[in-house]
Enzyme design. Sequence first.
Site, short mmCIF file in Angstrom:
data_model
loop_
_atom_site.label_atom_id
_atom_site.label_comp_id
_atom_site.label_asym_id
_atom_site.label_seq_id
_atom_site.Cartn_x
_atom_site.Cartn_y
_atom_site.Cartn_z
N CYS A 141 0.85 -1.19 0.00
CA CYS A 141 0.00 0.00 0.00
C CYS A 141 0.89 1.24 0.00
CB CYS A 141 -0.97 -0.02 1.18
SG CYS A 141 -2.12 -1.39 1.18
N ASP A 166 -7.89 -0.63 -8.74
CA ASP A 166 -7.52 0.07 -7.51
C ASP A 166 -7.73 1.57 -7.70
OD1 ASP A 166 -6.33 1.15 -5.28
OD2 ASP A 166 -4.51 -0.07 -5.41
N HIS A 176 -7.12 -3.63 -3.57
CA HIS A 176 -6.14 -2.92 -2.75
C HIS A 176 -6.05 -3.56 -1.36
CE1 HIS A 176 -3.72 0.62 -1.79
NE2 HIS A 176 -4.26 0.56 -0.59
#
Length: 251
Positions: free
Chosen positions: A134, A189, A221
């Site tokens: 992330c 995403d 995600h």
Amino acid sequence: MTAVQGTTVDIPTEDGTADAYLSHPGDGSPHPAVLLYMDAFGVRPRLNAMADRLAEAGYTVLVPNVFYRHGRAPVFELPEFIDDASRPALFEQIVPVMQALTPERAMQDADAYLRWLADSPVVADGPVAITGYCMGAGLALRTAGTYPERVAAAAGFHGGRLATDGPDSPHLLAEHITAELYFGHADEDPSLPAEQIKRLEDALTTAGVRHHCEVYPGAHHGYTQSDTSAYHREGDERHWAALLDLLDRTF
């Protein structure tokens, strides 16, 4: 399977002390280093377990609490399982802390993490590899471009905002990168739309960076994080195969 040793360590930085999780093979020998950049939820049992898995494969792994300016990990009170219902309230706390970690502060810290690894008796001489998740994928890319002589490989998984149109987007460092890069993008995403994927790919290609970027179908995600509702087993397994392959080629 190699027995591993895991412990919490403190890393001096220009702004204080960053706590971190360190995992390494328990054989007393130095091993190649992997700097593991956390996701926004922070250093917690899931990330420690991921570090342990890399240590079992023969690496010394450091997972710094990049939010250390706001307290030692866990910075946020997390449920055992982060579901969709708990996310909004969590991100109300997390977003201001993420925004406070400017690129300048993050790279100042990266220097401290890399120096600590270089001085550690459980780390083999030479450059390190990085993996990030992330927000950590952006930190991995930025660190590879800021400290090219110290980073041999970098990977990012379900990264967001890797190639924005902003003046401090991490993809703008591509021309400085000497490491081999790998990115496993999440499918559909919103933090990394198609135009950013293309912009990143174009920047890396133009700069002559050795790289491979893939979109993992069906993996959203956060797909590597088994303590969240975003977990996608197939995507996670694919991530492990790609990451270990990159590390094997590098070291």
